[in-house]
Design a protein around this motif. Structure first.
Motif, PDB file in Angstrom:
ATOM      1  N   LEU A  29     -26.397  72.503  32.795  1.00 37.01           N
ATOM      2  CA  LEU A  29     -27.652  72.838  33.368  1.00 37.01           C
ATOM      3  C   LEU A  29     -27.839  72.081  34.635  1.00 37.01           C
ATOM      4  N   LEU A  30     -27.650  70.719  34.375  1.00 36.15           N
ATOM      5  CA  LEU A  30     -27.897  69.899  35.459  1.00 36.15           C
ATOM      6  C   LEU A  30     -26.701  69.984  36.537  1.00 36.15           C
ATOM      7  N   THR A  31     -25.436  70.263  36.262  1.00 35.83           N
ATOM      8  CA  THR A  31     -24.576  70.695  37.331  1.00 35.83           C
ATOM      9  C   THR A  31     -24.818  71.972  37.984  1.00 35.83           C
ATOM     10  N   PHE A  32     -24.970  72.841  37.215  1.00 37.90           N
ATOM     11  CA  PHE A  32     -25.581  74.079  37.871  1.00 37.90           C
ATOM     12  C   PHE A  32     -26.738  73.949  38.832  1.00 37.90           C
ATOM     13  N   LEU A  33     -27.891  73.430  38.388  1.00 35.43           N
ATOM     14  CA  LEU A  33     -28.915  72.892  39.488  1.00 35.43           C
ATOM     15  C   LEU A  33     -28.376  72.010  40.457  1.00 35.43           C
ATOM     16  N   GLY A  34     -27.554  70.987  40.286  1.00 38.78           N
ATOM     17  CA  GLY A  34     -27.069  70.241  41.452  1.00 38.78           C
ATOM     18  C   GLY A  34     -26.301  71.406  42.543  1.00 38.78           C
ATOM     19  N   HIS A  35     -25.604  72.093  41.868  1.00 35.70           N
ATOM     20  CA  HIS A  35     -24.916  73.028  43.182  1.00 35.70           C
ATOM     21  C   HIS A  35     -25.747  73.898  43.994  1.00 35.70           C
ATOM     22  N   LYS A  36     -27.091  74.099  43.177  1.00 36.52           N
ATOM     23  CA  LYS A  36     -28.201  75.032  43.994  1.00 36.52           C
ATOM     24  C   LYS A  36     -29.010  74.205  44.814  1.00 36.52           C
ATOM     25  N   GLY A  37     -28.813  72.878  44.794  1.00 38.65           N
ATOM     26  CA  GLY A  37     -29.711  71.928  45.562  1.00 38.65           C
ATOM     27  C   GLY A  37     -31.014  71.659  45.132  1.00 38.65           C
ATOM     28  N   VAL A  38     -31.163  71.627  43.778  1.00 35.64           N
ATOM     29  CA  VAL A  38     -32.359  71.529  43.210  1.00 35.64           C
ATOM     30  C   VAL A  38     -32.593  70.284  42.590  1.00 35.64           C
ATOM     31  N   VAL A  39     -33.783  69.602  42.726  1.00 36.62           N
ATOM     32  CA  VAL A  39     -34.009  68.296  42.009  1.00 36.62           C
ATOM     33  C   VAL A  39     -34.689  68.386  40.772  1.00 36.62           C
ATOM     34  N   THR A  40     -33.942  67.876  39.906  1.00 33.79           N
ATOM     35  CA  THR A  40     -34.405  68.449  38.180  1.00 33.79           C
ATOM     36  C   THR A  40     -35.119  66.930  37.823  1.00 33.79           C
ATOM     37  N   PHE A  41     -36.383  67.195  37.227  1.00 32.90           N
ATOM     38  CA  PHE A  41     -36.873  66.202  36.327  1.00 32.90           C
ATOM     39  C   PHE A  41     -36.994  66.287  34.924  1.00 32.90           C
ATOM     40  N   LEU A  42     -36.235  65.470  34.361  1.00 31.80           N
ATOM     41  CA  LEU A  42     -36.262  65.332  32.912  1.00 31.80           C
ATOM     42  C   LEU A  42     -37.289  64.288  32.376  1.00 31.80           C
ATOM     43  N   VAL A  43     -38.060  64.706  31.495  1.00 30.51           N
ATOM     44  CA  VAL A  43     -38.934  63.843  30.833  1.00 30.51           C
ATOM     45  C   VAL A  43     -38.352  63.440  29.287  1.00 30.51           C
ATOM     46  N   LEU A  44     -38.186  62.017  29.060  1.00 34.99           N
ATOM     47  CA  LEU A  44     -37.720  61.945  27.816  1.00 34.99           C
ATOM     48  C   LEU A  44     -38.698  60.792  27.081  1.00 34.99           C
ATOM     49  N   ALA A  45     -39.317  61.189  25.930  1.00 37.96           N
ATOM     50  CA  ALA A  45     -40.121  60.287  25.398  1.00 37.96           C
ATOM     51  C   ALA A  45     -39.475  59.575  24.226  1.00 37.96           C
ATOM     52  N   GLN A  46     -39.603  58.175  24.288  1.00 37.87           N
ATOM     53  CA  GLN A  46     -38.835  57.227  23.354  1.00 37.87           C
ATOM     54  C   GLN A  46     -39.860  56.973  22.226  1.00 37.87           C
ATOM     55  N   HIS A  47     -39.137  56.479  20.923  1.00 37.54           N
ATOM     56  CA  HIS A  47     -39.980  56.454  19.846  1.00 37.54           C
ATOM     57  C   HIS A  47     -40.370  54.894  19.960  1.00 37.54           C
ATOM     58  N   GLY A  48     -41.624  54.658  19.603  1.00 33.45           N
ATOM     59  CA  GLY A  48     -42.440  53.439  19.602  1.00 33.45           C
ATOM     60  C   GLY A  48     -43.288  53.599  20.832  1.00 33.45           C
ATOM     61  N   MET A  49     -44.116  52.343  20.868  1.00 34.33           N
ATOM     62  CA  MET A  49     -45.136  52.108  21.984  1.00 34.33           C
ATOM     63  C   MET A  49     -44.989  51.010  22.779  1.00 34.33           C
ATOM     64  N   VAL A  50     -44.608  49.708  21.937  1.00 29.12           N
ATOM     65  CA  VAL A  50     -44.537  48.384  22.700  1.00 29.12           C
ATOM     66  C   VAL A  50     -43.459  47.852  21.889  1.00 29.12           C
ATOM     67  N   GLY A  51     -42.727  47.039  22.415  1.00 35.72           N
ATOM     68  CA  GLY A  51     -41.708  46.393  21.956  1.00 35.72           C
ATOM     69  C   GLY A  51     -40.176  47.300  22.209  1.00 35.72           C
ATOM     70  N   ARG A  52     -39.468  47.237  21.041  1.00 31.86           N
ATOM     71  CA  ARG A  52     -38.177  47.834  21.159  1.00 31.86           C
ATOM     72  C   ARG A  52     -38.483  49.269  20.924  1.00 31.86           C
ATOM     73  N   MET A  53     -37.851  49.924  22.002  1.00 36.42           N
ATOM     74  CA  MET A  53     -37.950  51.362  22.268  1.00 36.42           C
ATOM     75  C   MET A  53     -36.599  52.104  21.524  1.00 36.42           C
ATOM     76  N   LYS A  54     -36.687  53.347  21.262  1.00 31.45           N
ATOM     77  CA  LYS A  54     -35.275  53.948  20.857  1.00 31.45           C
ATOM     78  C   LYS A  54     -35.422  55.363  21.270  1.00 31.45           C
ATOM     79  N   SER A  55     -34.523  55.992  21.840  1.00 29.78           N
ATOM     80  CA  SER A  55     -34.528  57.065  22.315  1.00 29.78           C
ATOM     81  C   SER A  55     -33.580  58.080  21.365  1.00 29.78           C
TER      82      SER A  55
END
Length: 503
Positions: free
Chosen positions: A395-421
């Protein structure tokens, strides 16, 4: 010298299902026999009915030969989709009521010896009478039971194949796969095989997908393709192949509403690239993505936001609190928001919706910015988690070929300290923005850092982030050590309740 005759190129027999025709390379080769197999409820009858209706629109007579469902049941199916198959001949070969009488039961002969012959004879007579171009036989499981042994069954199917080809018919043989063993012999006879599947996840709507198992002499798109049954028939979503969409794109830079934020990336984000915003919940990931979409809308460019985790009205209020009124831009079509339910939307359908937005096929201008909020919701839409990386990359490669800027939001587990994706996608994105909470002076604060940018230079300092009436970027947190751990050590002087004192 022996001359090789030039093959006759005939127009393909279109199915009436746009996505399926795209997968097949335009349609089916006419005057051939095809096998459509799938478990009960996978969509075989709907597909076959659409194929005959498409032929009726093209002036090609069609006949539906049913050995399992009654004519009334087929008409009910058609009516549920808003179809009126008046130009299609329906031949019903199901058991008649009088066959239940004891006097009509066979005693000297095996029922199969009589019934199979009568069934074949009725099919041939109906075809000779209607002279159809398109034929559907539903289903082969009944004929398999009547034949009783594989040899006789194979011979009957071969005889039917020769009969239909000799009369220039394109035939769909439906098989509900209720036999004990998978019938590979039937697949060897057919010119092409289309397999339909109905998957039942532990939670959410059923997922349907199809695959072209075999198609002689024709280039087709392999692999699994998601589809759904809606009012009006099958809606097929061909698997996205990014290499088919290479084009020349604008390589200018995209700016947000916050100049210091753009300065972190030395002028903004290059078009045709992807940005991954990583951090705990509430750290400002979505706000930063929305600021770029809002700035683009003010310039007259279209942005498309796909929201998995948050209600649209909550997002609009939150954006307004940051000084970004999205309402006028939604009204003008420069900004579109779509709430996505991962329990109802398959990954293939989501990729199809994104592609329509980028191509401008959804009634709006082509989108220049795509925001996926969040990747966690997209992950939950995957039937099997290990395929997420491959689908996101395509999907990102396709959007790149189209000149689109893609923003992906990824929430990690935890709030403070060691984070885990939940999944590691940092290597897929061109730019990675890392957001963190940290504690200082009895306050919980936000920090922002650009940790990666493939297409150019970027600032490597960690800065404080404020979301109070707008997005503000502070000075580098040079007085702190260990900010990204969540519990930094302060090496300078703090003004209680305020910003660090750099004086």
């Amino acid at each position: 010298m022996v001359s090789i005759p030039t093959p006759i190129v005939r127009p393909l027999s279109t199915t009436g299902i746009r996505g399926l025709d795209d997968i097949l390379g335009g349609g089916l080769t006419p005057n051939r026999v095809y096998l459509i197999e799938g478990n009960p409820g996978s969509g075989k009858t709907t597909l076959a009915m659409q194929y005959l209706l498409e032929g009726d629109r093209a002036g090609e007579p069609g006949i539906y030969i049913t050995l399992s469902e009654t004519k009334a049941e087929l008409l009910d199916v058609a009516a549920s989709h808003g179809w009126a198959p008046t130009g299609i001949e329906i031949v019903e070969l199901t058991a008649q009521e009088e066959e239940l009488e004891p006097d009509n039961q066979y005693t000297m002969f095996q029922p199969a010896e009589v019934e199979l012959g009568l069934t074949i004879k009725t099919i041939l007579a109906a075809v000779e009478r209607v002279k159809p171009t398109r034929v559907v036989v539903d289903s082969l499981s009944e004929m398999r039971l009547l034949a009783q042994n594989p040899l006789r069954y194979r011979r009957q199917i071969l005889a039917l194949k020769q009969f239909f080809v000799g009369r220039e018919c394109t035939v769909l043989l439906l098989d509900d796969k209720t036999s004990e063993a998978h019938d590979l012999q039937l697949q060897s006879i057919a010119h092409g095989v289309l397999s339909l599947e109905n998957l039942s996840p532990e939670y959410g709507a059923d997922r349907r997908r199809l695959r072209v198992t075999k198609l002689r002499g024709q280039t087709y798109r392999g692999g699994y393709h998601d589809f759904k049954i809606t009012t009006g028939g099958l809606d097929v979503f061909p698997r996205l192949v990014a290499a088919e969409h290479v084009s020349q794109v604008d390589r200018s830079r995209l700016e947000s509403t916050c100049a210091p934020l753009d300065a972190l990336m030395c002028g903004g984000i290059d078009r045709g690239t992807s940005v991954l915003l990583v951090g705990p919940a509430g750290s400002g990931k979505s706000s930063i993505a929305i600021s770029y979409a809002y700035a683009a809308a003010m310039r007259g460019e279209r942005s498309a936001l796909f929201v998995f985790d948050e209600r649209v009205d909550t997002l609009l209020r939150r954006a307004a609190g940051l000084g970004m009124d999205l309402g006028p831009h939604i009204a003008s079509g420069h900004l579109t928001l779509q709430a996505v339910d991962p329990a109802e939307l398959s990954p293939g359908e989501f990729a199809h919706v994104v592609r329509r937005a980028v191509d401008g096929a959804d009634g709006h201008a082509p989108a220049k910015i795509i925001v996926v909020d969040s990747l966690n919701g997209y992950l939950h839409a995957m039937p099997e988690e290990r395929f997420l990386t491959s689908q996101v990359h395509e999907l990102l490669t396709f959007l790149g070929h189209k000149g689109v800027v893609t923003f992906l939001v990824l929430a990690q587990h935890g709030m403070v300290g060691r984070m885990k994706s939940p999944v590691d996608t940092t290597y897929l994105a061109d730019t990675v923005l890392l957001l963190r909470y940290f504690e200082a002076g009895g306050n919980v604060r936000r920090a922002l850092s650009v940790v990666k940018k493939r297409t150019g230079a970027h600032e490597r300092m960690i800065r404080e982030l404020w979301l109070d009436g707008g997005i503000r970027i502070g000075e580098p947190l040079a007085e702190f050590q260990g900010v990204l751990t969540g519990t930094p050590i302060y090496r300078g002087r703090v003004v209680p309740g305020g910003e660090p004192d750099h004086g």
